[in-house]
Every structure is written in C-alpha cells, then in structure tokens.
Design an enzyme around this catalytic site. Structure first.
Site, short mmCIF file in Angstrom:
data_model
loop_
_atom_site.label_atom_id
_atom_site.label_comp_id
_atom_site.label_asym_id
_atom_site.label_seq_id
_atom_site.Cartn_x
_atom_site.Cartn_y
_atom_site.Cartn_z
N LYS A 166 0.83 -1.21 0.00
CA LYS A 166 0.00 0.00 0.00
C LYS A 166 0.85 1.25 0.00
CE LYS A 166 0.93 0.95 4.53
NZ LYS A 166 1.60 2.19 5.02
N ASP B 205 -2.43 -2.50 9.73
CA ASP B 205 -2.54 -2.46 8.27
C ASP B 205 -3.08 -3.75 7.67
OD1 ASP B 205 -1.56 0.11 8.26
OD2 ASP B 205 0.49 -0.47 7.71
#
Length: 315
Positions: free
Chosen positions: A17, A144
């Site tokens: 990401k 995350d």
C-alpha cells in the site's frame, strides 16, 4: 466436496500500500497514535503459498528476503497460529512467502503477508471464515492487515484498521524509490513524538482535497494534496530521503510523498510512460537503491491458484 490431495497448496496474493495522506494524532495513554489516512493498494505484491505439513514453518524468497525473520516474529506464522487457535485447527502448514513489497519500507509488506496467510490457511484448512471474520482477526495482528485484506482505496481511522471505502476514478501510476536499509515504524513514531507531538491534534482528520481529487480522478489535484505527518520524522532519521524527493519532483512528478513510516518515496505520475521516466531520473541520480513502477488501486488478498509442491520440497 472431495478432500484436497496432500501435495496441493493454496497460493494467495496480497498487495502493498501507499498512504496518500497520513494524519497522525498525539500519542494516547495506550501507546497508540490515532490516525486518519487514505490507503491505496498498488501492484507490488506478496505471494503466499500454504501447503499441508506436520509443523508450521515459513520460508522466504524475493525482494529483501534476507531481512525477513522465519521464527515466531514472522507475521505470517503469527497469522497461521491465530487462525488455528480461533478455529480449533490442530494442523501444521508450510508457508512460502515470495516478496514483492519492500521490507520495512512503509508499504505494509508484513501486513500483506499476514492477510494472505489468513486467506490461504482458511482455504487450506477449510475453516469457513467470512471475510469480515478474517478482517477482525487481521486487526489483532497489525493495524494495516485489514486493508491488505480489503485492497482498493480506503479511508483508515483509529489505528488505521477502521476502514471505509473511498470513491475513486481512473488508474494511478506511481514510481517508488526504494532503499535497502528499512526504517523501523516504531522509531519513526518515536521521533515524531519528539519533534511534533506537542503541535498536533488529538484526533486528526483526512484532508477533503484528497477525497475530492480521488472522486474526480484529478491527478494534479491529488499530487498537490499528498501529505504525511511522519515525513519529517523519516527525514530526521534518514536525511538522504530529501534528495530522493527533490529528484522525483524535478523529474516532473505531480506529487511526491514518503509512504507510511518510510523510507520508500512514492511519486505520482501522469501516466505509465511518465512513471518510467521518473524511475530513470531517480536511477541516473543514484538517490535510491532500487526503483519500481506500480499502479493502483488493486484488489486485496485473494486466492490466485493451487500449487503442487515438489517431492524434494516436501522432504
């Protein structure tokens, strides 16, 4: 449903990401910082293959593989253990991680490993967990991990694990400048506390300009709105990042930002062709150990196939 042959494994792919914006609040009594961030999943992937086995083990290949622990500190092994404990499974698994996301680069590679392992072991062991249940488990492993399961583009609040989808239009091309020496997330937050914590809000918010740019697919507006409250801390720890940022800007990037806790630098390009040109400029300037071009948004952790393990690998 017929039993799966013993040699068959499940292969799952999960994305890394980029944080398009990362607002960090003052550290709370529980040690966590409240976050307001926009994640975008990009085409740098972790591939995790899970095979039946007596014990639970992990091997690693690919980008920065030598820096990845293979003991209990490995997030993939922790994910397998957690799923087994919650579901009552008493089976082993042989995990192999093929890394395409930088280690300790601020791109969530370890979280992607954990997300992919949850999906792979759920399929291998046939535990029948829903994606929502896997997401809940993922949040226990790291902030995350839920986003690595979800993918695409999303707003993250709380520790970053409370997600809501973000509306986007179009495709986004990025040049990533990588460094072999990672940057510890804990250290970045520690320096942030020393430098900035007294000047930040208790509860950060997402810049509305980022959301408007994503909805419109307005690349220049998004480039101008990229931001990261941890960037000053990353530059304090690794001041050489400043030169990488400058070279990418001079090469025509629409916006440049340190991803997450760094040290990876993400440069937004107008097109794939321009992303390659920015990569060439960074390489020529010698301000990164490696570069890669990626695009987003992409899907979260998903099964991409089965794989037969060679007899010599099975021992």
């Amino acid at each position: 449903m017929s039993p799966r042959p013993a040699a068959d494994g499940v292969r799952v792919r999960a994305p890394g990401k980029i944080n398009l914006t990362l607002g960090v609040g003052r550290r709370r009594e529980d040690g966590y910082h409240p976050l307001a961030t926009v994640f975008q999943a990009v085409s740098a992937f972790e591939d995790v293959t899970a095979w039946p086995a007596e014990d639970r083990t992990v091997t690693v290949s690919g980008l920065h593989a030598e820096h990845v622990p293979t003991d209990g500190a490995n997030l993939a092994l922790q994910a397998a253990d957690l799923l087994a404990r919650i579901t009552g499974v008493d089976e082993g698994v042989a995990l192999h991680l093929h890394k395409g996301v930088p280690v300790a680069g601020g791109m969530g590679g370890g979280s992607a490993d954990a997300a992919a392992t949850l999906v792979a072991c759920d399929a291998l062991w046939r535990t029948g967990m829903s994606r929502a249940e896997l997401t809940e488990l993922g949040a226990q492993l790291g902030a995350d991990v839920p986003f690595a399961l979800a993918g695409q583009t999303a707003v993250g609040r709380g520790r970053g694990d409370a997600l809501s989808p973000a509306m986007t239009r179009g495709e986004y091309h990025w040049t990533l400048a990588l460094r072999s020496d990672g940057l510890s997330t804990a250290r970045a937050y520690g320096v942030f506390d020393e430098l900035l914590a007294g000047a930040v809000d208790d509860e950060p918010d997402v810049d509305p300009a980022v959301m408007r740019a994503l909805r419109a697919g307005d690349l220049p507006a998004l480039g101008a709105a990229l931001s990261n409250d941890l960037q000053a801390a990353a530059l304090e720890v690794a001041p050489e990042i400043a030169e990488t940022l400058a070279v990418a800007e001079d090469a025509g990037a629409l916006g440049v930002v340190v991803s997450g806790s760094g040290p990876t630098v993400a440069a937004l390009a107008r097109s794939q062709h321009q992303a390659l040109a920015i990569a060439a400029a960074i390489t020529a300037a010698g301000v990164a150990d490696d570069v890669m071009c990626v695009s987003g948004p992409v899907a979260g952790a998903r099964v991409i196939g089965t794989e037969v393990r060679a007899a010599e690998e099975r021992g």
